[in-house]
Design an enzyme around this catalytic site. Structure first.
Site, PDB file in Angstrom:
ATOM      1  N   CYS A 245      50.223  34.777  43.281  1.00  0.00           N
ATOM      2  CA  CYS A 245      51.350  34.774  43.347  1.00  0.00           C
ATOM      3  C   CYS A 245      52.756  35.751  42.547  1.00  0.00           C
ATOM      4  O   CYS A 245      52.157  36.965  43.067  1.00  0.00           O
ATOM      5  CB  CYS A 245      51.229  33.327  42.183  1.00  0.00           C
TER       6      CYS A 245
ATOM      7  N   ASN B 198      50.318  35.590  37.260  1.00  0.00           N
ATOM      8  CA  ASN B 198      49.453  36.356  38.591  1.00  0.00           C
ATOM      9  C   ASN B 198      48.095  36.527  38.442  1.00  0.00           C
ATOM     10  O   ASN B 198      48.119  37.707  37.638  1.00  0.00           O
ATOM     11  CB  ASN B 198      50.887  36.897  39.228  1.00  0.00           C
ATOM     12  N   GLY B 199      46.933  35.676  38.855  1.00  0.00           N
ATOM     13  CA  GLY B 199      45.971  36.342  38.778  1.00  0.00           C
ATOM     14  C   GLY B 199      44.746  35.261  38.410  1.00  0.00           C
ATOM     15  O   GLY B 199      45.341  34.267  38.839  1.00  0.00           O
TER      16      GLY B 199
ATOM     17  N   CYS C 109      44.033  45.813  42.850  1.00  0.00           N
ATOM     18  CA  CYS C 109      43.314  45.268  43.784  1.00  0.00           C
ATOM     19  C   CYS C 109      43.793  46.363  45.328  1.00  0.00           C
ATOM     20  O   CYS C 109      45.292  46.260  45.614  1.00  0.00           O
ATOM     21  CB  CYS C 109      43.748  43.578  43.575  1.00  0.00           C
TER      22      CYS C 109
ATOM     23  N   TYR D 140      47.673  44.123  52.523  1.00  0.00           N
ATOM     24  CA  TYR D 140      47.765  42.291  52.463  1.00  0.00           C
ATOM     25  C   TYR D 140      49.016  41.998  51.918  1.00  0.00           C
ATOM     26  O   TYR D 140      50.069  41.361  52.498  1.00  0.00           O
ATOM     27  CB  TYR D 140      46.468  41.655  53.304  1.00  0.00           C
TER      28      TYR D 140
ATOM     29  N   CYS E 240      36.293  36.897  45.901  1.00  0.00           N
ATOM     30  CA  CYS E 240      37.166  37.735  44.832  1.00  0.00           C
ATOM     31  C   CYS E 240      37.630  36.494  43.926  1.00  0.00           C
ATOM     32  O   CYS E 240      37.749  35.658  44.182  1.00  0.00           O
ATOM     33  CB  CYS E 240      38.472  37.459  45.709  1.00  0.00           C
TER      34      CYS E 240
HETATM   35  P1  AMP Z   1      41.133  34.131  59.743  1.00  0.00           P
HETATM   36  O1  AMP Z   1      41.541  33.309  60.822  1.00  0.00           O
HETATM   37  O2  AMP Z   1      40.437  33.431  58.485  1.00  0.00           O
HETATM   38  O3  AMP Z   1      40.465  35.163  60.318  1.00  0.00           O
HETATM   39  O4  AMP Z   1      42.549  35.011  59.334  1.00  0.00           O
HETATM   40  C1  AMP Z   1      42.578  36.039  58.944  1.00  0.00           C
HETATM   41  C2  AMP Z   1      44.308  35.989  59.130  1.00  0.00           C
HETATM   42  O5  AMP Z   1      44.655  35.463  57.043  1.00  0.00           O
HETATM   43  C3  AMP Z   1      44.543  37.271  58.577  1.00  0.00           C
HETATM   44  O6  AMP Z   1      45.511  37.469  59.825  1.00  0.00           O
HETATM   45  C4  AMP Z   1      45.148  37.606  57.545  1.00  0.00           C
HETATM   46  O7  AMP Z   1      46.756  38.018  57.436  1.00  0.00           O
HETATM   47  C5  AMP Z   1      45.205  36.443  56.357  1.00  0.00           C
HETATM   48  N1  AMP Z   1      45.030  36.582  54.994  1.00  0.00           N
HETATM   49  C6  AMP Z   1      43.636  37.057  54.755  1.00  0.00           C
HETATM   50  N2  AMP Z   1      43.353  37.109  53.914  1.00  0.00           N
HETATM   51  C7  AMP Z   1      44.470  35.777  53.254  1.00  0.00           C
HETATM   52  C8  AMP Z   1      44.678  35.552  51.722  1.00  0.00           C
HETATM   53  N3  AMP Z   1      43.641  35.872  51.123  1.00  0.00           N
HETATM   54  N4  AMP Z   1      45.903  34.722  51.375  1.00  0.00           N
HETATM   55  C9  AMP Z   1      46.410  33.893  52.450  1.00  0.00           C
HETATM   56  N5  AMP Z   1      46.208  34.838  54.197  1.00  0.00           N
HETATM   57  C10 AMP Z   1      45.691  35.700  54.403  1.00  0.00           C
END
Ligand code: AMP
Length: 478
Positions: A7, A110-111, A248, A254, A392
């Site tokens: 968040c 957030n967390g 983190c 990301y 996580c």
């Molecule tokens: P996937 O299609 O399941 O391999 O998801 C990969 C994509 O999800 C990547 O392009 C990341 O930018 C995005 N992503 C990775 N981790 C998260 C997260 N915790 N929350 C939302 N998006 C994520």
């Protein structure tokens, strides 16, 4: 079930009644990347709280009329949330406002607490009734119970901190004080600054301070509580140093915006360095380096600079894809609506493609097929994070292990599954270099958790899957 929260939080404190809601609105806009499911603002108008919160993006929830309906005030707290599935989302909108025996409190979080399940059962057994499934309500409960015997709200928060484990960056507001807190590990970022007019501003990321014209003063230290009362800020540090610092690392990879600086390290610089490390450790013979917008772009730049392979713009993201754009029930491929290839940049070329992470492998596979259709001759995928292998408990939404592709397949098998000519991940040991510090949590990559973790099966299974499919239905996720 404990709900993980990726968040954005924001708080404002000024000397005189000000347009605190408008400041929050701009702050939330700058934090929208941290959560797109719901958002809310609570304004403190001389001890009276007025709030507005709902499902939707900041621009959808806070129409001109909605903003105008909030009064002026000396304080406000705000929140934007990466939500959960289905109907519970509306109840889980934040900030949460609670009325208690000593007054009123608004709280934004957030967390994710790693002992939320245990705390919640204990509270329920002693008569507590919860309205939401979020950890934030658990925190609110504990603070208000402690407030019954504590001499001040900050003492109540301090006592509550003795019981909370895991990740919590908080902004909370009593009738007379704005308080911000970062957990002793400092899992999630939190910083504060001041505008030229003297208004204090607290935010998850420094990009949101700049959005309201505030200069960053510093990050809130792990374990620190800062109380913005009528006489200016006061820092309490009794929880500082109680636990090793564990920011983190996925914030750099990301979550955060590249124009933010977290704990003294620029997110952009961290990503460029990740790209440089990838170029050194996972080289490729190629003609062009392209990034997946947005979080792969900075690492692609780093890869290009280090390898000498030209940087290209090979994928374009449609900025206007909102939740309303895709009619419910439409079965079109959402990645194609959101991303398209620049044929000119990739046709006949050997491409290095950089993305920030692979979770289930679905996004990567779709992007690769778009690039192949545009004529890319070879595609060498490089990922600016190590393989996701572990869940996580601190707020990053990682899928259950059964769905994590890296748990089931080798690197070569993943390359084959997504259709890449080669695949390379960031080496685990390079994460401290990327973050500019060894004080990081990287448990999702190495399984080394800084706290005790919930027992097997406690409320995690398939959450990522559910959330992504829900987000896909709404047109938010790729
Ligand atoms: P996937 O299609 O399941 O391999 O998801 C990969 C994509 O999800 C990547 O392009 C990341 O930018 C995005 N992503 C990775 N981790 C998260 C997260 N915790 N929350 C939302 N998006 C994520």
């Amino acid at each position: 079930m404990s709900i993980g929260e990726e968040c954005g939080i924001f708080g404002v404190r000024s000397g005189d009644p000000t347009d605190a809601a408008a400041l929050c609105y701009y702050g939330l806009y700058a934090l929208q990347h941290r959560g797109q499911e719901s958002c809310g603002i609570v304004v403190n108008d001389d001890g009276l709280f007025a709030s507005r919160k709902d499902l939707g993006l900041v621009g959808e929830v806070f129409t001109e009329d909605a903003l105008a309906s909030l009064p002026k005030g000396t304080m406000a707290v705000a929140h934007t949330r990466y939500g959960t599935t289905g109907n519970t989302s509306r109840e889980n909108c934040q900030p949460i406002v609670v009325n208690h025996q000593k007054g009123r409190m608004a709280i934004a979080h957030n967390g994710n607490l790693s002992n939320a399940g245990a705390l919640r059962s204990e509270l329920e057994l002693s008569g507590a009734i919860f309205h939401t499934s979020s950890d934030t309500e658990t925190i609110a409960y504990i603070v208000t119970r402690e407030r019954l015997s504590a001499p001040s709200i900050e003492d109540a928060v301090s006592r509550a901190m003795d019981r909370l484990e895991g990740a919590y960056s908080l902004v909370l507001m009593s009738p007379r004080k704005l308080i911000c807190v970062r957990d002793p590990h400092g899992f999630r970022p939190l910083c504060f600054g001041r505008t030229a007019g003297g208004t204090w501003v607290v935010a998850s990321e420094s990009c949101a301070l700049r959005a309201v014209g505030a200069d960053l003063i510093r990050d809130v230290d792990p374990g620190e509580m800062i109380i913005f009362g009528p006489g200016g800020p006061v820092s309490r540090r009794e929880h500082c140093g109680r636990a090793p610092k564990k920011l983190c690392v996925f914030e750099y990879i990301y979550f955060a915006r590249p124009d933010s600086v977290i704990d003294g390290r620029s997110v952009h610089a961290a990503r460029v360095d990740a790209g440089r490390i990838l170029a050194k450790t996972r080289p490729a013979d190629a003609d062009v380096v392209i990034g997946v917008p947005d979080s792969g772009l900075d690492a692609a730049l780093g890869y290009s600079r280090e390898s000498g392979i030209p940087y290209g713009i090979g994928l374009i993201k449609n900025k206007y894809v909102g939740r309303t754009f895709i009619a419910p029930g439409e079965r079109r491929d959402r990645v194609r609506i959101k991303l398209s290839a620049v044929e000119e940049a990739v046709r006949g070329r050997r491409v290095v493609l950089i993305d920030d992470s692979i979770v289930r492998g679905t996004t990567g596979a779709r992007i690769l097929s778009i690039l192949r259709e545009a004529g890319a001759r070879e595609i060498h995928m490089r990922v600016s994070a190590p393989p996701f292998l572990y869940p996580c408990y601190y707020g990053t939404d990682i899928d259950s292990q059964d769905s994590l592709i890296a748990c089931r397949k080798s690197v070569d098998e993943i390359a084959a599954a997504i259709g890449a000519d080669s695949l390379g991940y960031l080496p685990l040991e390079s994460l401290p270099g990327l973050a500019g510090s060894r004080d990081i949590c990287r448990a999702c990559f190495d399984g080394v958790y800084p706290t005790a973790v919930p027992a097997e099966g406690e409320g995690r299974k398939n959450r990522f899957e559910q959330r992504l499919s829900e987000r896909e239905k709404r047109g938010i996720a790729p």
